[in-house]
Design an enzyme around this catalytic site. Structure first.
Site, PDB file in Angstrom:
ATOM      1  CE  LYS A   1      -3.049   2.968   0.138  1.00 26.50           C
ATOM      2  NZ  LYS A   1      -3.976   3.246  -0.953  1.00 26.50           N
TER       3      LYS A   1
ATOM      4  CB  CYS B   1      -3.613   8.853   0.301  1.00 23.41           C
ATOM      5  SG  CYS B   1      -5.128   8.271   1.085  1.00 23.41           S
TER       6      CYS B   1
END
Ligand SMILES: NC(=O)c1ccc[n+]([C@@H]2O[C@H](COP(=O)([O-])OP(=O)(O)OC[C@H]3O[C@@H](n4cnc5c(N)ncnc54)[C@H](O)[C@@H]3O)[C@@H](O)[C@H]2O)c1
Length: 440
Positions: free
Chosen positions: A222, A276
């Protein structure tokens, strides 16, 4: 309850689920499981958010196709409701955790929300529960933070009293439901058997590959995928500066570079924002940095992308200089305050940085954004009387702007385009003096 029993409950959809954190990630995940036959409880610490959700009102205000209707449907059907009370979680079998995981000003992970969620959950968690962290976390966080916290606060042991996994999300605001259902996921777990149960669960909503892995691999994947994107954008941004200096056009260059095999140059622009991309590269390198691993490329990419709002401010300054206007006291219309087109998400927005820099220059920024209440008014009214206009976000509404009208209401015909929303020739033919990132 052992894993086989839990798996059977997942397969016959009698497993009772909860999603902790009802934000951009947690809310659509909860609503989708509820729509697919599971009884779902959403948990959040914000009472107003919980109230809205229980009233069937979508608290996410950007363009989010299908989410408002889905939420209304699952609330009306009674398969989904939200609460602020962890005590209501005692009968749940599976917990998904989707709370925020930012970094601080020194790029160190801030896990207050994650720790609080785990510490509140553990004492009420029943025997045999499965806990899945969906939040993006630094490699080893499952082992070093989540596992010890759950064991300490629950008094249970991993794989005896409870099971643990990490299934990071890949969604983006604006496409939450579509991304959730069509993008592959990594099901990282403490054991292969737990990963199997996670895959059986996610199969209900994800119509793409679900790849089993251990937790460390899932955490790495991720954070690497977002660091990859950040580095690629930084490359495009540096090329944009080179093109400006050389008298070229980065967009034309990019188009032609990408005709070469295995080249996929990203888009340059006025900066990188959101919850993010600006922080996940720091999560990725955190532990390696602590251990003295030399880190060069990833921090450099962060620095390049963070410097883009400052470059936009320089473009404004140069453009104003050409019309003999100083930055001191100049009113600059900043179009777009979210970090992404047609979204209401303004976390780590490059516009926020630009506004700060413009103020430092003595200018007076006037902000507009059609998706953010505070800044949502008639765009022409905001631009009227300004000395220059800067486009920071490619919101659909800005693509429709009448550039002749914009020119007629500006004090000086200065347009700085941070997202290449406008064709340079079209802007010039409307009488505007345009400066675009990546084009001299
Ligand atoms: N936003 C995205 O596009 C995206 C994409 C992929 C992954 N992620 C990751 O998913 C995670 C969540 O991101 P988000 O954008 O949904 O964040 P968000 O801020 O929109 O949502 C987090 C929610 O958690 C709630 N919360 C905080 N502490 C809590 C607690 N102790 N108990 C219950 N609720 C609590 C907050 O009130 C908030 O509503 C982050 O780790 C992020 O990096 C986000």
């Amino acid at each position: 309850m052992n894993l086989n029993e839990l798996r059977a409950r997942v397969e016959n959809k009698s497993a009772r689920l909860a999603v902790i954190g009802q934000g951009y990630v947690g809310l659509p995940v909860a609503a989708l499981f509820a729509d697919n036959g599971f009884n779902m409880l959403g948990v959040d610490v914000q009472p107003e958010r919980v109230e809205k959700i229980n009233a069937g009102v979508n608290p996410i205000e950007g363009k989010e196709p299908g989410l408002a209707e889905l939420l209304k449907r699952v609330i009306a059907s009674g398969t989904f409701r939200a609460t602020t009370e962890y005590s209501e979680l005692h009968d749940r079998d599976i917990f998904l955790i989707a709370v925020e995981t930012p970094v601080d000003e020194n790029h160190v992970p801030r896990y207050e929300a994650l720790r609080a969620a785990l510490a509140s959950l553990a004492p009420v968690m029943k025997d045999g529960a499965l806990v899945i962290v969906e939040s993006t976390i630094a490699p080893r966080t499952m082992h070093d933070v989540a596992l010890p916290l759950l064991e300490e606060y629950s008094g249970m042991k991993l794989n005896e009293g409870f099971y643990l996994g990490n299934c990071p999300e890949r969604v983006m605001p604006g496409k939450l439901l579509k991304n959730l259902q069509t993008m592959s996921r990594v099901a990282g777990a403490m054991t292969p058997e737990t990963a199997d149960v996670m895959i059986a669960l996610y199969k209900n909503i994800v119509k793409a590959d679900l790849d089993p892995a251990n937790c460390i691999t899932a955490e790495l994947v991720k954070t690497v995928e977002n660091a990859y994107r950040d580095v690629q954008i930084a490359f495009a941004n540096e090329v944009a500066l080179i093109a400006e200096a050389a008298g070229g056009d980065v967009w034309k260059v990019r188009e032609l570079v990408n005709k070469s095999p295995m080249r996929q140059m990203h888009l340059p622009g006025a900066g990188v924002g959101g919850h993010c991309i600006p922080k996940d590269p720091w999560l990725l390198v955190h532990r390696a940095g602590e251990r003295g691993v030399p880190l060069r490329l990833i921090p450099a990419a962060r620095e390049i992308n963070d410097s883009m709002p400052s470059h936009v401010a320089d473009l404004v300054k140069e453009a104003l200089k050409k019309v003999n206007r100083d930055m001191q006291g100049a009113r600059i219309a900043v179009l777009g305050y979210a970090y992404l087109e047609d979204s209401d998400d303004a976390r780590n927005s490059p516009s926020e940085a630009l506004v700060r820099i413009l103020r430092d220059f003595g200018a007076d920024p006037v902000i507009h954004d059609p998706w953010i209440h505070e800044y949502n008014s008639d765009v022409y009214e905001r631009v009227k009387g300004c000395d220059a206009v800067v486009v920071m976000v490619a919101h659909s509404a800005y693509r429709q702007l009448d550039l002749h009208k914009v020119k007629s209401i500006l004090r000086f015909p200065v347009l700085v385009d941070g997202r290449r929303v406008f064709d340079v020739e079209t802007a010039r033919s409307a009488g505007l003096q345009i400066a675009s990132i990546g084009k001299s």
